[in-house]
Design a protein around this motif. Sequence first.
Motif, mmCIF file in Angstrom:
data_model
loop_
_atom_site.group_PDB
_atom_site.id
_atom_site.type_symbol
_atom_site.label_atom_id
_atom_site.label_comp_id
_atom_site.label_asym_id
_atom_site.label_seq_id
_atom_site.Cartn_x
_atom_site.Cartn_y
_atom_site.Cartn_z
ATOM 1 N N SER A 1 -6.368 -2.009 -5.257
ATOM 2 C CA SER A 1 -7.967 -2.601 -4.665
ATOM 3 C C SER A 1 -8.581 -3.246 -6.279
ATOM 4 C CB SER A 1 -9.062 -1.328 -4.750
ATOM 5 O OG SER A 1 -8.838 -0.487 -5.850
ATOM 6 N N SER B 1 -1.194 2.409 -6.650
ATOM 7 C CA SER B 1 -1.786 3.174 -6.697
ATOM 8 C C SER B 1 -3.136 2.683 -5.814
ATOM 9 C CB SER B 1 -1.792 3.848 -7.683
ATOM 10 O OG SER B 1 -2.852 2.436 -8.684
ATOM 11 N N GLN B 2 -3.705 3.310 -5.539
ATOM 12 C CA GLN B 2 -4.448 3.256 -4.398
ATOM 13 C C GLN B 2 -5.950 2.013 -5.981
ATOM 14 O OE1 GLN B 2 -5.931 2.877 -1.259
ATOM 15 N NE2 GLN B 2 -7.660 1.299 -2.041
ATOM 16 N N ARG C 1 0.843 -1.535 0.112
ATOM 17 C CA ARG C 1 0.159 0.431 -0.087
ATOM 18 C C ARG C 1 0.883 0.794 0.035
ATOM 19 N NH1 ARG C 1 -2.010 0.106 6.296
ATOM 20 N NH2 ARG C 1 -0.032 -0.279 7.614
#
Length: 228
Positions: free
Chosen positions: A179, A174-175, A170
Amino acid sequence: MNIIDFRKICFDKHNRAYFLRVQPDDLKDTLSQIFYVLSNLSWISNFDEDYIRESFQERAKATLADIYAKITTSSTDEVSSDAGEYVVSELAREAIVDKLGYLDIPLAELYNKKKSGNPGFDFHSQSLDEVIIFGEAKYLDDRNAYGSGLKQVVRFISDKKDIKDLADLRDFCSQNALSSVSKGMKGFAVAFSAKSTPSDTLVSNIIKNKDFISLLQHQEIIIVAVNI
Protein backbone atom coordinates in the motif's frame (compact mmCIF):
# COMPACT_ATOMS: atom_id res chain seq x y z
CA MET A 1 29.90 -15.09 -5.02
CA ASN A 2 31.90 -12.52 -3.07
CA ILE A 3 30.70 -9.03 -2.18
CA ILE A 4 33.94 -7.08 -2.59
CA ASP A 5 32.60 -3.57 -2.00
CA PHE A 6 29.73 -2.18 0.03
CA ARG A 7 29.32 1.48 0.84
CA LYS A 8 26.90 4.34 1.14
CA ILE A 9 27.09 6.81 -1.71
CA CYS A 10 25.76 10.32 -2.13
CA PHE A 11 25.26 10.34 1.66
CA ASP A 12 25.25 14.15 1.74
CA LYS A 13 22.00 14.05 -0.25
CA HIS A 14 20.50 10.68 0.66
CA ASN A 15 20.90 8.41 3.67
CA ARG A 16 19.98 5.19 1.88
CA ALA A 17 21.86 5.15 -1.39
CA TYR A 18 24.14 2.11 -1.56
CA PHE A 19 26.80 0.71 -3.87
CA LEU A 20 27.67 -3.00 -3.88
CA ARG A 21 30.15 -4.79 -6.08
CA VAL A 22 29.97 -8.53 -6.64
CA GLN A 23 32.76 -10.80 -7.81
CA PRO A 24 31.41 -14.14 -9.09
CA ASP A 25 33.38 -17.31 -8.55
CA ASP A 26 34.50 -19.39 -11.53
CA LEU A 27 32.03 -18.63 -14.34
CA LYS A 28 31.10 -22.24 -15.01
CA ASP A 29 30.44 -22.82 -11.31
CA THR A 30 28.53 -19.54 -11.12
CA LEU A 31 26.23 -20.53 -13.97
CA SER A 32 25.61 -23.93 -12.41
CA GLN A 33 24.94 -22.40 -9.01
CA ILE A 34 22.53 -19.84 -10.45
CA PHE A 35 20.54 -22.51 -12.21
CA TYR A 36 20.53 -24.59 -9.02
CA VAL A 37 19.19 -21.64 -7.00
CA LEU A 38 16.55 -20.81 -9.60
CA SER A 39 15.52 -24.47 -9.79
CA ASN A 40 14.90 -24.60 -6.05
CA LEU A 41 11.16 -24.04 -5.98
CA SER A 42 10.77 -24.61 -2.25
CA TRP A 43 9.33 -21.09 -1.94
CA ILE A 44 6.18 -22.39 -3.61
CA SER A 45 5.41 -24.54 -0.56
CA ASN A 46 4.92 -21.36 1.49
CA PHE A 47 1.50 -20.85 -0.10
CA ASP A 48 -1.48 -22.49 1.57
CA GLU A 49 -3.81 -23.01 -1.38
CA ASP A 50 -3.17 -25.94 -3.73
CA TYR A 51 -4.23 -23.97 -6.79
CA ILE A 52 -1.72 -21.18 -6.02
CA ARG A 53 1.10 -23.69 -5.63
CA GLU A 54 0.13 -25.43 -8.87
CA SER A 55 -0.06 -22.12 -10.74
CA PHE A 56 3.41 -21.01 -9.61
CA GLN A 57 4.80 -24.47 -10.34
CA GLU A 58 3.64 -24.40 -13.95
CA ARG A 59 4.85 -20.85 -14.53
CA ALA A 60 8.27 -21.60 -13.07
CA LYS A 61 8.63 -24.85 -15.02
CA ALA A 62 8.31 -23.11 -18.39
CA THR A 63 10.68 -20.33 -17.37
CA LEU A 64 13.35 -22.73 -16.08
CA ALA A 65 13.38 -24.59 -19.40
CA ASP A 66 14.00 -21.31 -21.18
CA ILE A 67 16.72 -20.23 -18.72
CA TYR A 68 18.46 -23.59 -18.99
CA ALA A 69 18.61 -23.28 -22.77
CA LYS A 70 20.20 -19.83 -22.48
CA ILE A 71 22.69 -20.74 -19.77
CA THR A 72 23.94 -23.82 -21.59
CA THR A 73 24.97 -21.67 -24.57
CA SER A 74 27.64 -20.08 -22.35
CA SER A 75 31.17 -21.46 -22.28
CA THR A 76 33.46 -21.85 -19.28
CA ASP A 77 35.03 -18.41 -19.85
CA GLU A 78 32.32 -16.35 -21.53
CA VAL A 79 28.71 -15.74 -20.64
CA SER A 80 26.24 -15.47 -23.50
CA SER A 81 24.30 -12.24 -23.85
CA ASP A 82 21.05 -14.13 -23.23
CA ALA A 83 22.34 -15.58 -19.98
CA GLY A 84 24.13 -12.42 -18.89
CA GLU A 85 21.05 -10.68 -17.59
CA TYR A 86 20.09 -13.71 -15.49
CA VAL A 87 23.57 -13.72 -13.96
CA VAL A 88 23.41 -10.00 -13.14
CA SER A 89 19.84 -10.24 -11.82
CA GLU A 90 20.37 -13.25 -9.60
CA LEU A 91 23.75 -12.24 -8.16
CA ALA A 92 22.47 -8.73 -7.42
CA ARG A 93 19.34 -10.11 -5.79
CA GLU A 94 21.40 -12.48 -3.63
CA ALA A 95 23.82 -9.67 -2.66
CA ILE A 96 20.97 -7.42 -1.50
CA VAL A 97 19.43 -10.24 0.53
CA ASP A 98 22.78 -11.27 2.05
CA LYS A 99 24.28 -7.85 2.78
CA LEU A 100 21.21 -5.84 3.72
CA GLY A 101 19.09 -8.64 5.15
CA TYR A 102 16.17 -7.79 2.88
CA LEU A 103 13.33 -10.09 1.89
CA ASP A 104 14.25 -13.04 -0.35
CA ILE A 105 11.85 -12.94 -3.31
CA PRO A 106 12.57 -15.15 -6.35
CA LEU A 107 13.34 -13.58 -9.73
CA ALA A 108 10.22 -12.13 -11.30
CA GLU A 109 10.33 -14.41 -14.34
CA LEU A 110 9.80 -17.43 -12.11
CA TYR A 111 6.37 -16.33 -10.95
CA ASN A 112 4.96 -13.93 -13.52
CA LYS A 113 2.84 -15.01 -16.47
CA LYS A 114 5.43 -14.80 -19.24
CA LYS A 115 7.98 -17.59 -19.48
CA SER A 116 10.68 -15.09 -20.51
CA GLY A 117 11.11 -11.44 -21.30
CA ASN A 118 9.64 -10.16 -18.05
CA PRO A 119 7.57 -7.06 -18.93
CA GLY A 120 8.22 -5.41 -15.56
CA PHE A 121 11.16 -5.15 -13.19
CA ASP A 122 13.59 -8.10 -13.14
CA PHE A 123 13.76 -8.66 -9.39
CA HIS A 124 12.29 -7.34 -6.15
CA SER A 125 12.94 -7.27 -2.44
CA GLN A 126 11.51 -5.60 0.64
CA SER A 127 13.54 -3.61 3.16
CA LEU A 128 13.44 -4.10 6.90
CA ASP A 129 11.12 -1.10 7.24
CA GLU A 130 8.72 -2.42 4.61
CA VAL A 131 9.78 -0.53 1.51
CA ILE A 132 9.56 -2.55 -1.71
CA ILE A 133 12.72 -2.47 -3.84
CA PHE A 134 12.13 -2.70 -7.59
CA GLY A 135 15.25 -4.00 -9.35
CA GLU A 136 16.36 -3.88 -12.97
CA ALA A 137 19.40 -5.66 -14.43
CA LYS A 138 21.43 -4.79 -17.52
CA TYR A 139 24.15 -6.78 -19.24
CA LEU A 140 26.46 -5.43 -21.96
CA ASP A 141 29.52 -7.37 -23.05
CA ASP A 142 31.62 -4.38 -24.08
CA ARG A 143 31.14 -1.73 -21.38
CA ASN A 144 29.78 -0.92 -17.93
CA ALA A 145 26.00 -1.09 -18.20
CA TYR A 146 24.93 1.28 -15.41
CA GLY A 147 23.83 4.02 -17.84
CA SER A 148 21.43 1.66 -19.63
CA GLY A 149 20.13 0.32 -16.33
CA LEU A 150 19.49 3.74 -14.80
CA LYS A 151 17.76 4.97 -17.93
CA GLN A 152 15.48 1.94 -18.03
CA VAL A 153 14.47 2.30 -14.37
CA VAL A 154 13.51 5.93 -14.94
CA ARG A 155 11.51 4.90 -18.01
CA PHE A 156 9.81 2.09 -16.09
CA ILE A 157 8.79 4.51 -13.34
CA SER A 158 7.32 6.84 -15.97
CA ASP A 159 5.41 3.87 -17.43
CA LYS A 160 4.20 2.95 -13.90
CA LYS A 161 5.65 -0.55 -14.19
CA ASP A 162 6.34 -0.53 -10.45
CA ILE A 163 2.60 -0.09 -9.86
CA LYS A 164 1.80 -2.77 -12.44
CA ASP A 165 4.11 -5.23 -10.63
CA LEU A 166 2.11 -4.98 -7.40
CA ALA A 167 -0.49 -7.54 -8.45
CA ASP A 168 2.25 -10.18 -8.72
CA LEU A 169 3.99 -9.05 -5.53
CA ARG A 170 0.95 -9.32 -3.27
CA ASP A 171 1.83 -12.96 -2.56
CA PHE A 172 5.35 -12.04 -1.42
CA CYS A 173 5.33 -8.60 0.22
CA SER A 174 3.59 -7.21 3.29
CA GLN A 175 0.34 -5.31 3.01
CA ASN A 176 2.00 -2.21 4.44
CA ALA A 177 4.75 -2.32 1.83
CA LEU A 178 2.29 -2.84 -1.02
CA SER A 179 0.00 0.00 0.00
CA SER A 180 2.96 2.34 0.54
CA VAL A 181 4.02 2.10 -3.11
CA SER A 182 0.93 3.91 -4.36
CA LYS A 183 1.73 6.65 -1.82
CA GLY A 184 5.16 7.10 -3.38
CA MET A 185 7.18 5.17 -0.80
CA LYS A 186 9.40 2.80 -2.79
CA GLY A 187 13.02 2.03 -3.60
CA PHE A 188 14.92 0.98 -6.71
CA ALA A 189 17.92 -1.19 -7.49
CA VAL A 190 20.03 -1.00 -10.62
CA ALA A 191 22.26 -4.00 -11.26
CA PHE A 192 24.70 -3.97 -14.14
CA SER A 193 27.59 -5.87 -15.68
CA ALA A 194 30.87 -4.19 -14.79
CA LYS A 195 34.28 -4.33 -16.40
CA SER A 196 37.65 -3.57 -14.77
CA THR A 197 36.82 0.05 -13.93
CA PRO A 198 37.73 0.80 -10.29
CA SER A 199 34.79 1.16 -7.93
CA ASP A 200 35.71 4.74 -7.00
CA THR A 201 35.52 5.72 -10.68
CA LEU A 202 32.21 3.92 -11.14
CA VAL A 203 30.67 5.61 -8.11
CA SER A 204 31.98 9.02 -9.16
CA ASN A 205 30.41 8.64 -12.59
CA ILE A 206 27.15 7.15 -11.35
CA ILE A 207 26.36 9.90 -8.84
CA LYS A 208 26.74 12.48 -11.63
CA ASN A 209 24.36 10.61 -13.94
CA LYS A 210 21.12 12.57 -14.46
CA ASP A 211 18.98 9.44 -14.18
CA PHE A 212 20.62 8.51 -10.88
CA ILE A 213 20.04 12.03 -9.60
CA SER A 214 16.35 11.78 -10.50
CA LEU A 215 16.08 8.59 -8.40
CA LEU A 216 17.25 10.39 -5.25
CA GLN A 217 13.66 11.46 -4.59
CA HIS A 218 12.80 7.87 -3.63
CA GLN A 219 13.26 6.10 -0.29
CA GLU A 220 16.22 3.97 -1.35
CA ILE A 221 18.58 3.47 -4.27
CA ILE A 222 20.82 0.40 -4.53
CA ILE A 223 23.47 0.14 -7.23
CA VAL A 224 25.01 -3.30 -7.77
CA ALA A 225 28.01 -3.83 -10.06
CA VAL A 226 28.56 -7.45 -11.11
CA ASN A 227 31.99 -8.28 -12.50
CA ILE A 228 31.31 -10.27 -15.66
